[in-house]
Write an enzyme that holds these catalytic residues in place. Structure first.
Site, PDB file in Angstrom:
ATOM      1  N   GLU B  71      -0.006  -2.223   1.090  1.00  0.00           N
ATOM      2  CA  GLU B  71       1.211  -1.500   0.704  1.00  0.00           C
ATOM      3  C   GLU B  71       0.886  -0.519  -0.438  1.00  0.00           C
ATOM      4  OE1 GLU B  71       4.069  -1.739  -2.481  1.00  0.00           O
ATOM      5  OE2 GLU B  71       4.497  -3.643  -1.478  1.00  0.00           O
ATOM      6  N   HIS B  72       0.122  -0.984  -1.426  1.00  0.00           N
ATOM      7  CA  HIS B  72      -0.291  -0.075  -2.519  1.00  0.00           C
ATOM      8  C   HIS B  72      -1.096   1.116  -1.986  1.00  0.00           C
ATOM      9  CE1 HIS B  72       0.325  -2.098  -6.604  1.00  0.00           C
ATOM     10  NE2 HIS B  72       0.982  -2.855  -5.756  1.00  0.00           N
TER      11      HIS B  72
END
Lengths: 433, 457
Positions: B71-72
């Site tokens: 996600e990052h």
């Protein structure tokens, strides 16, 4: 032209930017002198009422925590209802009651369906909560413990410890110096008399703003405002706060049993009516205000992977609130992170933002304006704030124009005059300090 | 004592489901991507969310936290848009954006003026299939994730208790692992690990687009077709069905860390919507959690905070929507002069009471009334409206469940509440975690320079 949610979309060619009218705000005073701010929002069968008083922790006097303690007692029994009875009569109708306090303000908030029977109970209760809190001895002792325990819990975080130390250092003997949570010794000695005295002084109509947003017409809103404030004495507005002191910079280190070190760097910032308000606000959006896009975020997080949460802000208050840069990193990187933060600020003050950076920040703030006033919950907070700080009624309408008018030279000039590295205070808490 | 008039309940019930039902549209793109549109024309604003069916409960041992790390990295660029460009474009359009990862899903969202929705969809579609996972960018970003873990867990006593609580409560369920991952796994994760994870799960046939706001469904369908419609599908692997073995006795864990306040968590394993013996069980458990902790008039506040004064705070938490069975969790902090053991006894007594005695019909009525009102209040938030749909769709449930919740709650009886307490809130099914505070006495302030010296006023 579409008209919805009290929205009038106006497209004006002004300063090359889009100017949007916000929700249409009406204002008047109750018979006892409380200022009312109202927005008609007919879509959902609900109403939000927020009553704000100039009775935050800046009014604590010699008893840190007194404002918050008083505020917390409001929902602990009022009028003919003790704490349990009050909770029950609200909750069995789905009415929500909230309260809170900061340095400048303290408030209660009520959310209710607009059904007449339900709303009547909500307003009757709100009147009692504001005007006739009971301060029952058992409730006072219970809330005292809860506040003490809450304080101890927050002191488990090195970030809280650092923030409290930063304010204490920056504001010295100014009423902004202590945290609204107070301290253990003060919470221990606050008496029922202290609470009642504070309540009598600050919870008065002349010192109160009533914000109303919901599916009620103007006439109903007028009667809501009368009813909610109906028990308050007229009273007097709180006196002006003293100017903030000038404090020299320096570094304060504090050890803490933590794997990360929390860094708070800053100095005195600006007030709500500051002539540099928009230049500093937009400038900071470039420096460290944008959530995923900012110079500090780029330097500290994206380029170096030093910190998860890095940002800067001005906290505009009745008198100068702080300017702060915040980050946290594993202990052995603290020095490096602090240096990057300081260098970034120094470069920003020296050079100012680039034309492109400023343009992008303005686009974000102007284009994002509709997002920030898209729910009743947001609007009621905005108009309460506007009423509290005596902003003009067209403040939301003129906001985007003022943002659009800020240029690079103004930002650089404002930062150079207002932000100077030697005045900066750095508080560093974590590891061996 | 005044009670709520039937008229007011009826009014709210009529308004909400009708409004909700009338405004939701759904369709599927030819590549299997689901799209749900909820109209809300109050302001010229839209929330767009892309939900992926992947989260920490999909992760095998050794790479825990990989969904969140990915996600990052989703903000670190594609072939078309460089690192950070996604955020810069959305920001310059006045939008705000971010993402969140949980046990069962990963979701990306933009809140933006409605005229810019198409741009947001274009960018989301691009990063669904074309992410670049550059090892140098990854090395910096995984360091950021480790800082996030330090902030949220390592240095947060209650965060540590929560992590240990789950780790001992679940023997086999992947819910034993923290969403952010174990630190050791974050230290050994590579960009290649993420690339494989991305290829496996990020595809239109494993995603749901939810759009809520001032939009017309047909326009959203056209935009979605334009940007997502041509994306290739993946073969999404079927997960092996995990089954938590039957717990056969109470489990206890202590967490001894520097802290100022003790803390207690107690969890009973419970069924969820879609996976219960009888369909009413999750609703009865929800009612039970609200009877105990549905406000200041609920039992914990009434009896433990105000009554005996043992608890400074006490809560009950039950989530009826998840991919795998979860827990009914009680938590609290004792007041000074009372121990965690006394608080535990008090919570056990409160549980014993609901096992032994029927709840008062007035309590049940209060819970339903609050739920009805909350449905109206929730409609004030675009983001919550979109999230409610996204969660249900991603869990393989139907978004319409959110419109029948109230009816399901209204059908719950006091007997059913007692039955779920007797079936699930039993000692053999219990995990207890306590925070034992160690002294924090390393704290010795020292001044390195002349801070705080005052000049003038």
């Amino acid at each position: 032209m579409a008209v919805k949610h009290g929205w009038v979309l106006l497209v004006l060619l002004l300063a090359g930017g889009l100017v949007q009218a916000g929700p249409s705000v009406e204002s008047w005073h109750t018979s006892r002198g409380a200022k009312v701010m109202f927005v008609h929002a007919p879509e959902l069968p609900m109403v939000d009422v927020r009553v704000v008083v100039d009775g935050g922790s800046a009014r604590d006097g010699g008893l840190p925590g007194l404002s918050r303690f008083t505020n917390a007692m409001l929902s602990e029994g009022a009028g003919e209802w003790d704490a349990g009875a009050m909770a029950l009569r609200l909750e069995e109708r789905g009415i929500q009651l909230g309260s809170g306090s900061l340095r400048d303000m303290a408030w209660i908030s009520v959310r209710s369906l607009t059904d007449a029977d339900v709303l009547a109970v909500a307003l009757e209760s709100a009147q009692a909560v504001l005007a006739s809190p009971r301060f029952d001895q058992d409730a006072v002792e219970r809330v005292r413990q809860q506040l003490q325990i809450g304080l101890r819990h927050s002191l488990q975080s090195p970030g809280t410890v650092a923030a409290r130390r930063f304010y204490r250092t920056l504001y010295a003997d100014h009423p902004y110096a202590h945290d609204p949570d107070g301290d253990d010794a003060s919470l221990a000695k606050i008496t029922v008399d202290d609470l009642q005295r504070f309540h009598r002084r600050y919870y008065v109509a002349e010192n109160a703003i009533v914000a109303i947003v919901g599916a009620v017409d103007r006439k109903t809103a007028e009667s809501i405002a009368e009813q909610v404030t109906g028990g308050l004495a007229a009273g007097q507005h709180a006196p002006p706060l003293p100017p903030v002191p000038t404090v020299s910079g320096g570094e304060l280190h504090e050890a803490f049993p933590s794997s990360q070190t929390h860094i708070y760097v800053g100095q005195s910032g600006m007030s709500r009516h500051d002539p540099d308000y928009f230049a500093l606000y937009v400038g900071n959006h470039v420096l460290g205000g944008g959530s995923l896009v900012s110079t500090l975020g780029e330097e500290v997080r994206n380029k170096r992977g030093l910190s998860y949460s890095v940002y800067s802000y001005f906290s505009p208050m009745r008198v100068d609130g702080p300017f702060l840069m915040v980050a946290q990193t594993k202990n052995d990187q603290a020095e490096q992170a602090l240096k990057v933060m300081r260098d970034t600020l120094e470069r920003f003050v020296e050079d100012g933002p680039s034309e492109d950076e400023l343009e992008a920040a303005k686009q974000n703030l102007i284009g994002g304006f509709p997002l920030r006033v898209s729910s009743n919950a947001q609007i009621v907070e905005y108009i309460a704030m506007m009423g509290f700080y005596d902003y003009p009624l067209d403040w939301l309408d003129t906001l985007t124009g003022k943002l659009a008018a800020v240029d690079v030279a103004q930002v650089r000039d404002a930062f150079r005059r207002r932000i100077s590295a030697p005045a900066g205070i750095a508080v560093i808490v974590g590891g061996n300090g | 004592m005044v009670t709520v008039s039937p008229k007011s309940l009826l009014l709210a019930l009529l308004l909400v489901p009708l409004a909700a039902l009338a405004q939701v549209s759904e369709f599927e793109l030819s590549n299997g991507m689901k799209v749900v549109v909820k109209e809300d024309h109050r302001a010229p604003v839209v929330v767009s969310q892309v939900w992926y069916k992947v989260g920490s409960s999909y992760e095998p041992e050794g790479i825990t936290g990989i969904s969140h790390a990915l996600e990052h990295m989703m903000f670190k660029g594609t072939e078309r848009f460089g690192a950070g460009e996604f955020s810069r474009v959305i920001s310059a359009l006045g939008g705000s954006e971010n993402a969140f990862t949980s046990r069962d899903y990963t979701a990306y969202f933009e809140t933006i003026a409605v005229e810019h929705l198409e741009r947001a969809l274009e960018l989301e579609a691009d990063r669904m299939r074309n992410l670049i996972l550059d090892p140098a960018e990854f090395a910096k970003e995984i360091a950021v994730v480790r800082e996030e873990r330090r902030l949220r867990t390592e240095d947060k006593p209650t965060g540590k208790v929560y992590e240990q609580f789950n780790a001992v409560a679940w023997r086999a369920s992947p819910y034993r692992n923290p969403v952010i991952g174990w630190m050791n796994d974050l230290e050994h994760m590579t960009a290649d690990d993420l690339a494989a994870w991305y290829r496996r799960w990020y595809a239109p046939n494993n995603a749901t687009l939810v759009v809520a706001g001032d939009v017309q469904p047909e326009a959203v369908r056209d935009m979605a077709e334009r940007h997502f419609g041509d994306l290739s599908t993946s073969r999404i692997p079927a997960l092996k069905p995990p089954a938590e073995p039957q717990q056969a006795g109470e489990t206890r864990v202590q967490v001894r860390v520097p802290a100022r306040q003790p803390y207690l968590m107690m969890g009973y394993k419970t069924p969820i919507v879609g996976q219960s013996k009888e369909p009413w069980e999750p609703y009865a458990l929800y009612v039970l959690s609200s009877v105990l902790d549905g406000g200041e008039s609920a039992r914990f506040s009434r009896d433990l905070v105000r009554g005996s004064g043992i608890a400074a705070s006490a809560g009950a938490d039950y989530d009826s929507y998840s991919r795998l069975p979860g827990m009914f969790v009680l938590s609290g902090t004792p007041t000074d002069g009372h121990t965690v053991a006394e608080l535990e006894q008090a919570l056990r007594q409160a549980v014993a009471q609901v096992r032994d005695e029927l709840i008062d019909p007035a309590e049940l009525k209060r819970v339903v009334t609050q739920a009805v009102a909350n449905k109206v209040y929730e409609a004030d938030s675009l983001f919550n409206q979109a999230t409610e749909i996204g969660v249900l769709e991603t869990l393989g449930l139907d978004w319409r469940l959110s419109t029948t919740e109230i009816d399901s709650l209204k059908a719950v009886t006091p007997e059913q509440v007692r039955t779920v307490a007797q079936r699930y809130l039993v000692d053999d099914n219990l995990t207890v975690a306590t925070l034992v505070p160690l002294p924090m006495d390393q704290q010795q302030p020292r001044a390195a320079s002349s801070a705080g010296g005052r000049h003038g006023s």
